[in-house]
Design an enzyme around this catalytic site. Structure first.
Site, PDB file in Angstrom:
ATOM      1  N   SER A 100     -15.035  -8.530 -17.470  1.00  0.00           N
ATOM      2  CA  SER A 100     -15.704  -9.321 -18.501  1.00  0.00           C
ATOM      3  C   SER A 100     -15.090  -8.997 -19.859  1.00  0.00           C
ATOM      4  O   SER A 100     -13.901  -9.224 -20.052  1.00  0.00           O
ATOM      5  CB  SER A 100     -17.222  -9.045 -18.473  1.00  0.00           C
ATOM      6  OG  SER A 100     -17.895  -9.868 -19.383  1.00  0.00           O
ATOM      7  N   HIS A 114     -15.545 -13.297 -16.615  1.00  0.00           N
ATOM      8  CA  HIS A 114     -16.596 -14.037 -17.302  1.00  0.00           C
ATOM      9  C   HIS A 114     -15.981 -14.838 -18.449  1.00  0.00           C
ATOM     10  O   HIS A 114     -15.448 -14.273 -19.404  1.00  0.00           O
ATOM     11  CB  HIS A 114     -17.654 -13.076 -17.864  1.00  0.00           C
ATOM     12  CG  HIS A 114     -18.413 -12.347 -16.812  1.00  0.00           C
ATOM     13  ND1 HIS A 114     -19.071 -11.154 -17.045  1.00  0.00           N
ATOM     14  CD2 HIS A 114     -18.630 -12.627 -15.497  1.00  0.00           C
ATOM     15  CE1 HIS A 114     -19.658 -10.739 -15.936  1.00  0.00           C
ATOM     16  NE2 HIS A 114     -19.403 -11.621 -14.984  1.00  0.00           N
ATOM     17  N   ASP A 117     -22.886  -6.625 -13.759  1.00  0.00           N
ATOM     18  CA  ASP A 117     -22.410  -7.564 -12.744  1.00  0.00           C
ATOM     19  C   ASP A 117     -21.274  -6.928 -11.948  1.00  0.00           C
ATOM     20  O   ASP A 117     -20.321  -6.399 -12.511  1.00  0.00           O
ATOM     21  CB  ASP A 117     -21.924  -8.857 -13.407  1.00  0.00           C
ATOM     22  CG  ASP A 117     -21.569  -9.935 -12.395  1.00  0.00           C
ATOM     23  OD1 ASP A 117     -22.124  -9.899 -11.281  1.00  0.00           O
ATOM     24  OD2 ASP A 117     -20.749 -10.806 -12.729  1.00  0.00           O
TER      25      ASP A 117
END
Length: 359
Positions: free
Chosen positions: A181, A207, A303
């Protein structure tokens, strides 16, 4: 301690809405809102902000040129506020490569309503950006309402069932799954070009908003020996191919006989993200088991932590990026805390390790 923010955008509406929205957060201080980088530089001589929210296309000096000046003079977390256009996506990726840490997208129309609707997300982006380690960003590039309970965080169960332990792995072909991310665009631009054309198929979740991932994949493809493309359902994950999850969609890996294929699908946010690393990792745990290598890299939040544990339990080799080389040591730390990580490595060592694996 509050986070000080400077907004730089030639749209009076965007400046007004962002200023009001960010000022409403008790831990954020808006130092000012400038219509272009020239005004911004004057303000920054008085006090340098902790975070800058920066438009790309502005008069007198464009945002990318200003960003590069900032990174040369005093590296500072910069969030790019970009339009949802193909041109905007390409320039924004250049900005991420130059050291920006995050993207906020804005439509061409109804910007006020859009920004107000995304208020919580934008406030959190500023908080996250303030935690970024800019020394790491520069090194990789060169080689109340806000405190209300968060929205329910769904798990990968909403997309596919957990591994049963009864799966049959009908091939010895290897596969690599990568999740990242904040800081991940720079990390991937460092890592993927190191991979030879003989490496196993690679599935990546970064992401990133929709409309940006296709341009990101094209950019990586120009840099890499492996073929890099935005994933589509039915794409084969074979040696020398890397698939990037489309923004706004989940990427799963499934079996088609003895082959691995991509399955791109809609679905709710998982671990507050779509695409979700947890979804990718679970799917790889199910279809590849011990034939997989899982890598979790720089990023905020958790995540991928559960999915990496599932990959680990299925027999995969699991690796987390170390704190020193991460822009934000969030996702790797959570994966380690969940007990799913076999090895912790620097970004450089991860690249070397993956480059030595043959498909």
């Amino acid at each position: 301690m509050s986070v000080s923010v400077l907004i730089v955008d030639d749209s009076a509406v965007v400046r007004e809405v962002l200023s009001q929205m960010l000022s409403s957060a008790p831990d954020i201080e808006v130092l000012g809102a400038a219509p272009d980088p020239i005004f911004a530089m004057t303000r920054m001589k008085q006090r340098w902000p902790d975070v800058i929210v920066l438009d790309i296309e502005m008069p007198r000096m464009d945002g990318l040129t200003f960003l590069r000046k900032i990174m040369d003079e005093r590296p500072t977390p910069v969030i790019i506020c970009s339009s949802l256009t193909e041109k905007g996506a390409r320039i924004t990726l250049d900005a991420l490569a130059a050291g920006a840490v995050a993207i906020i997208t804005k439509p061409a129309l109804n910007q006020r309503a859009f920004l107000l609707e995304a208020a919580k997300e934008l406030v959190q982006e500023v908080r996250d950006a303030a935690r970024a380690k800019m020394g790491v960003v520069k090194r990789i590039s060169q080689g109340a309402a806000e405190h209300a309970p968060p929205a329910p965080k769904l798990t990968a169960d909403v997309v596919l069932e957990a591994p049963s332990g009864l799966e049959k792995y009908r091939t010895t072909e290897k596969i690599i799954a990568i999740g990242t991310s904040t800081g991940g665009t720079q990390a991937l631009e460092y890592l993927l070009p190191k991979l030879p054309a003989t490496c196993p198929g690679v599935a990546v979740v970064q992401h990133m908003p929709e409309k940006f991932t296709a341009s990101f994949a094209e950019r990586l493809n120009r840099l890499c020996r492996v073929e890099v493309k935005e994933a589509q359902t039915g794409d084969r994950l074979i040696s020398g191919v890397a698939l990037i999850a489309p923004g706004g969609k989940h990427l799963l890996v499934k079996r088609n006989g003895a082959q691995y294929v991509a399955d791109v699908k809609d679905g709710p946010l998982v671990s507050r993200h779509r695409p979700s690393v947890d979804v990718l990792f679970r799917s790889v745990a199910v279809c590849a088991g011990g034939n997989a290598i899982g890598v979790i890299m720089t990023g905020m939040g958790d995540d991928g932590a559960r999915g990496m544990r599932e990959m680990h339990d299925a027999g995969a080799r699991t690796v987390a990026q170390d704190e020193e080389s991460c822009v934000v040591f969030g996702m790797p730390a959570e994966a380690i805390n969940h007990g799913g990580v076999d090895e912790v490595m620097s970004l450089e060592r991860i690249a070397h390790m993956l480059a030595g694996i043959r498909g």
